[in-house]
Design a protein around this motif. Sequence first.
Motif, PDB file in Angstrom:
ATOM      1  N   ARG A 150     -12.156 -13.521   0.185  1.00  0.00           N
ATOM      2  CA  ARG A 150     -13.165 -12.471   0.248  1.00  0.00           C
ATOM      3  C   ARG A 150     -14.003 -12.524  -1.030  1.00  0.00           C
ATOM      4  O   ARG A 150     -13.528 -12.895  -2.091  1.00  0.00           O
ATOM      5  N   THR A 151     -15.175 -11.970  -0.846  1.00  0.00           N
ATOM      6  CA  THR A 151     -16.067 -11.882  -2.003  1.00  0.00           C
ATOM      7  C   THR A 151     -15.723 -10.653  -2.795  1.00  0.00           C
ATOM      8  O   THR A 151     -15.060  -9.721  -2.283  1.00  0.00           O
ATOM      9  N   PRO A 152     -16.134 -10.544  -4.012  1.00  0.00           N
ATOM     10  CA  PRO A 152     -15.862  -9.328  -4.812  1.00  0.00           C
ATOM     11  C   PRO A 152     -16.466  -8.102  -4.188  1.00  0.00           C
ATOM     12  O   PRO A 152     -15.886  -7.021  -4.270  1.00  0.00           O
ATOM     13  N   GLN A 153     -17.606  -8.195  -3.539  1.00  0.00           N
ATOM     14  CA  GLN A 153     -18.188  -7.015  -2.898  1.00  0.00           C
ATOM     15  C   GLN A 153     -17.312  -6.507  -1.743  1.00  0.00           C
ATOM     16  O   GLN A 153     -17.125  -5.298  -1.559  1.00  0.00           O
ATOM     17  N   GLU A 154     -16.723  -7.449  -0.970  1.00  0.00           N
ATOM     18  CA  GLU A 154     -15.826  -7.032   0.124  1.00  0.00           C
ATOM     19  C   GLU A 154     -14.589  -6.343  -0.419  1.00  0.00           C
ATOM     20  O   GLU A 154     -14.120  -5.322   0.112  1.00  0.00           O
ATOM     21  N   GLU A 155     -14.030  -6.922  -1.485  1.00  0.00           N
ATOM     22  CA  GLU A 155     -12.818  -6.318  -2.060  1.00  0.00           C
ATOM     23  C   GLU A 155     -13.118  -4.933  -2.577  1.00  0.00           C
ATOM     24  O   GLU A 155     -12.331  -3.989  -2.438  1.00  0.00           O
ATOM     25  N   ARG A 156     -14.307  -4.757  -3.263  1.00  0.00           N
ATOM     26  CA  ARG A 156     -14.661  -3.445  -3.802  1.00  0.00           C
ATOM     27  C   ARG A 156     -14.871  -2.435  -2.678  1.00  0.00           C
ATOM     28  O   ARG A 156     -14.462  -1.271  -2.778  1.00  0.00           O
ATOM     29  N   GLU A 202     -14.825  -5.957 -13.094  1.00  0.00           N
ATOM     30  CA  GLU A 202     -14.362  -6.860 -12.054  1.00  0.00           C
ATOM     31  C   GLU A 202     -12.859  -6.866 -11.923  1.00  0.00           C
ATOM     32  O   GLU A 202     -12.323  -7.327 -10.928  1.00  0.00           O
ATOM     33  N   ASP A 203     -12.189  -6.364 -12.931  1.00  0.00           N
ATOM     34  CA  ASP A 203     -10.715  -6.343 -12.842  1.00  0.00           C
ATOM     35  C   ASP A 203     -10.204  -5.385 -11.768  1.00  0.00           C
ATOM     36  O   ASP A 203      -9.027  -5.405 -11.408  1.00  0.00           O
ATOM     37  N   TYR A 204     -11.086  -4.538 -11.286  1.00  0.00           N
ATOM     38  CA  TYR A 204     -10.695  -3.547 -10.261  1.00  0.00           C
ATOM     39  C   TYR A 204     -10.223  -4.226  -9.002  1.00  0.00           C
ATOM     40  O   TYR A 204      -9.328  -3.750  -8.311  1.00  0.00           O
ATOM     41  N   ASN A 205     -10.819  -5.415  -8.700  1.00  0.00           N
ATOM     42  CA  ASN A 205     -10.450  -6.103  -7.461  1.00  0.00           C
ATOM     43  C   ASN A 205      -9.006  -6.558  -7.477  1.00  0.00           C
ATOM     44  O   ASN A 205      -8.271  -6.435  -6.501  1.00  0.00           O
ATOM     45  N   SER A 206      -8.619  -7.115  -8.627  1.00  0.00           N
ATOM     46  CA  SER A 206      -7.228  -7.591  -8.702  1.00  0.00           C
ATOM     47  C   SER A 206      -6.242  -6.446  -8.639  1.00  0.00           C
ATOM     48  O   SER A 206      -5.182  -6.565  -8.048  1.00  0.00           O
ATOM     49  N   GLU A 207      -6.586  -5.305  -9.313  1.00  0.00           N
ATOM     50  CA  GLU A 207      -5.657  -4.147  -9.263  1.00  0.00           C
ATOM     51  C   GLU A 207      -5.554  -3.594  -7.844  1.00  0.00           C
ATOM     52  O   GLU A 207      -4.496  -3.184  -7.394  1.00  0.00           O
ATOM     53  N   LEU A 208      -6.687  -3.545  -7.109  1.00  0.00           N
ATOM     54  CA  LEU A 208      -6.665  -3.038  -5.743  1.00  0.00           C
ATOM     55  C   LEU A 208      -5.803  -3.894  -4.841  1.00  0.00           C
ATOM     56  O   LEU A 208      -5.023  -3.411  -4.040  1.00  0.00           O
ATOM     57  N   GLU A 209      -5.933  -5.200  -4.992  1.00  0.00           N
ATOM     58  CA  GLU A 209      -5.152  -6.086  -4.119  1.00  0.00           C
ATOM     59  C   GLU A 209      -3.672  -5.947  -4.349  1.00  0.00           C
ATOM     60  O   GLU A 209      -2.861  -5.991  -3.417  1.00  0.00           O
ATOM     61  N   SER A 210      -3.312  -5.771  -5.668  1.00  0.00           N
ATOM     62  CA  SER A 210      -1.868  -5.600  -5.942  1.00  0.00           C
ATOM     63  C   SER A 210      -1.362  -4.246  -5.488  1.00  0.00           C
ATOM     64  O   SER A 210      -0.186  -4.087  -5.155  1.00  0.00           O
ATOM     65  N   SER A 211      -2.268  -3.228  -5.486  1.00  0.00           N
ATOM     66  CA  SER A 211      -1.806  -1.867  -5.104  1.00  0.00           C
ATOM     67  C   SER A 211      -1.531  -1.744  -3.620  1.00  0.00           C
ATOM     68  O   SER A 211      -0.839  -0.833  -3.194  1.00  0.00           O
ATOM     69  N   PHE A 212      -2.080  -2.661  -2.810  1.00  0.00           N
ATOM     70  CA  PHE A 212      -1.792  -2.596  -1.364  1.00  0.00           C
ATOM     71  C   PHE A 212      -0.338  -2.826  -1.057  1.00  0.00           C
ATOM     72  O   PHE A 212       0.154  -2.424  -0.019  1.00  0.00           O
ATOM     73  N   HIS A 213       0.381  -3.448  -1.980  1.00  0.00           N
ATOM     74  CA  HIS A 213       1.784  -3.751  -1.710  1.00  0.00           C
ATOM     75  C   HIS A 213       2.704  -2.760  -2.362  1.00  0.00           C
ATOM     76  O   HIS A 213       3.921  -2.913  -2.326  1.00  0.00           O
ATOM     77  N   ASP A 214       2.166  -1.759  -3.058  1.00  0.00           N
ATOM     78  CA  ASP A 214       3.020  -0.753  -3.709  1.00  0.00           C
ATOM     79  C   ASP A 214       3.462   0.294  -2.700  1.00  0.00           C
ATOM     80  O   ASP A 214       2.899   0.455  -1.621  1.00  0.00           O
ATOM     81  N   SER A 215       4.411   1.091  -3.131  1.00  0.00           N
ATOM     82  CA  SER A 215       4.922   2.176  -2.267  1.00  0.00           C
ATOM     83  C   SER A 215       4.020   3.359  -2.241  1.00  0.00           C
ATOM     84  O   SER A 215       4.165   4.266  -1.420  1.00  0.00           O
ATOM     85  N   ASP A 216       3.003   3.417  -3.182  1.00  0.00           N
ATOM     86  CA  ASP A 216       2.112   4.575  -3.211  1.00  0.00           C
ATOM     87  C   ASP A 216       1.305   4.668  -1.949  1.00  0.00           C
ATOM     88  O   ASP A 216       0.952   5.759  -1.498  1.00  0.00           O
ATOM     89  N   ILE A 217       0.954   3.528  -1.387  1.00  0.00           N
ATOM     90  CA  ILE A 217       0.149   3.539  -0.164  1.00  0.00           C
ATOM     91  C   ILE A 217       0.922   4.187   0.968  1.00  0.00           C
ATOM     92  O   ILE A 217       0.411   5.010   1.722  1.00  0.00           O
ATOM     93  N   ASP A 218       2.236   3.866   1.081  1.00  0.00           N
ATOM     94  CA  ASP A 218       3.083   4.485   2.113  1.00  0.00           C
ATOM     95  C   ASP A 218       3.179   5.969   1.916  1.00  0.00           C
ATOM     96  O   ASP A 218       3.155   6.747   2.874  1.00  0.00           O
ATOM     97  N   ASP A 219       3.313   6.423   0.623  1.00  0.00           N
ATOM     98  CA  ASP A 219       3.417   7.865   0.361  1.00  0.00           C
ATOM     99  C   ASP A 219       2.141   8.561   0.739  1.00  0.00           C
ATOM    100  O   ASP A 219       2.149   9.655   1.306  1.00  0.00           O
TER     101      ASP A 219
END
Length: 587
Positions: free
Chosen positions: A82-88, A32-49
């Motif tokens: 959002r629910t955990p299923q939506e985040e996943r 379940e920790d994947y959801n929190s990591e995904l949400e934080s990764s949306f704000h990183d610069s990796d997504i722009d790259d």
Amino acid sequence: MRFRAPRSVSSSPVRGPTHRNSYGLASDSDSEDYNSELESSFHDSDIDDDISVASSSSSSSSSHNLVSNIGQLSIRPKHIKRTPQEERLIEETVSAIRARAKYHDPYEEWEHEARRDAFREARKQFTEKEIQLMTERERLNDEREKRRLADHEWETEQVRGKLKVFVQKVEEIDKALIEGWKARDQALWDRVELAIKQEEDKVARKLEEERKLQEEEDRLRKEIELKRKLAAEKREREEAKRKEEEEKRARLEKEQQEQAQKEKDEAKKKIDDDIALRTRLRLATPAEDWAVARNNLQMLKNGPLAWVKEHKPQKSEWSAMRRQITPKIGQLTNDLGQINRITQQIIDVMQAADRSAERNSVYPSLASSLAKAILLQAETEVVAEKRAAIPLAQVTFNLLQVLPDFGSIFFSKLVQRSGGWPIPIVVPNHDNEKRPWKSNEEFTKVSGWRKSSSGDGSESPEEHVNRISALMRVYFNILKLSCASSNLYDMFQMPRCWIWFARIMNNKQLLDDPLAAQLIYIGLDVLGFDALKIFGNQWVKMLMLVNNVATDGFDDGKLLGGDTPIGAAACARVKLAIESILKGEQS
């Protein structure tokens, strides 16, 4: 444009094994920790790259749009949960897009290499085809050049043949003209010798008659003296014979009166014969030539010109024809073809005026405009370049041969523009009706002076000399051309050359004018050699007379042209021209 080429021998690559699902998603057993990591990764610069890499790869633009839309999904209002299923689901979608955007497809690389090989093969074929076309073009150019050279050689031979025939014809014509000139010269000399012999016979007869009359008078005087001496001795017989002597004396006086009356009648008859001879030979006095020119000019102004200007239809017709003529005179060059073409065009316009319903008014008015256009062109062009007088004289000569009444109109306009110099004569102080000129301005205009081209005042002596010289150069060139034709107005016949020189050399007032020296030089420059061929030794005598006036002077040492710089320079040119004519060196 795309080039197609055969495929290379390498086989088409096979795509690698697929992931567990279409998007390469992770299994549901992730923490379940994947959801929190995904949400934080949306704000990183990796997504722009990842998005920039996806946009530069060969993937479709729809994947880039999807990534952009998903990036926008990360920005959500905080009140939405959002629910955990939506985040996943969101996280798995982004991972799948990243994996597909970074995927290296061997098939696309093979297709790229195949296209490049096809382009190389097409470029090689294009180069070979271009070389082949250039070789064929050079061969065709060589063949075309050989044909052109052969055609040129054939045309050259044709032109040479025609030119040879033309030269032979010209030589035959020149020979015929020279023989005609010689025959005419011989006939002229025969007439001159015959006239001299007749005059000598007349003088001899007159001297013989005077001698006989004198002898008769001496005899009678001696008889009377003898009778007086014997009067004393023979008084008786004289008384008887007185009546007889008186009758004899009366008879003798009557005879003397009859003889005197006879001589008077013979003198009157001689004067009448001279007048008739001048009339038959069309030799008028300078005053008569001046009166004819002035009368023609006045009749033209007060008659046709005045009538045309007062009637609008005829004035419009005259103006339209005049606008057709004036530009043609300005287009003249010393080219025989152009001279003949312009001459014919002018003749066509003049003949159209001659066929007009108002022919007696439109045609003379148009002839006056034509003469004025020629004279104005001479004042403009010949002043700058004396050779411009040749085409003008040629066109005028052609028109004088064809157009009726143009000769008298042209000469009257020439006298109007140049005063009495074409005759030549000193302009009288009254008109033809013995009426004094109205003002000095009228007399100045009649004498040939005009306004200056550079200002409002009268033209300077230099401008006047140059302008009259240009007009007279055209006139002398017309006289030169008239040797080949006798169907011209009297004022344009070649004998006018002799008359002009004889009159000006007999007028001391004209010889003192600087313009006289300049016009004599122009006459010698244009007509000197032709006059020598026509008049022979008589022209040599005329040249010697002109040379004496230019060298020794006249009327107590006055030199030809006066003491002005213009006259002195023209006098020097006259002497050089005479020397050139006598040496046979034509300028």
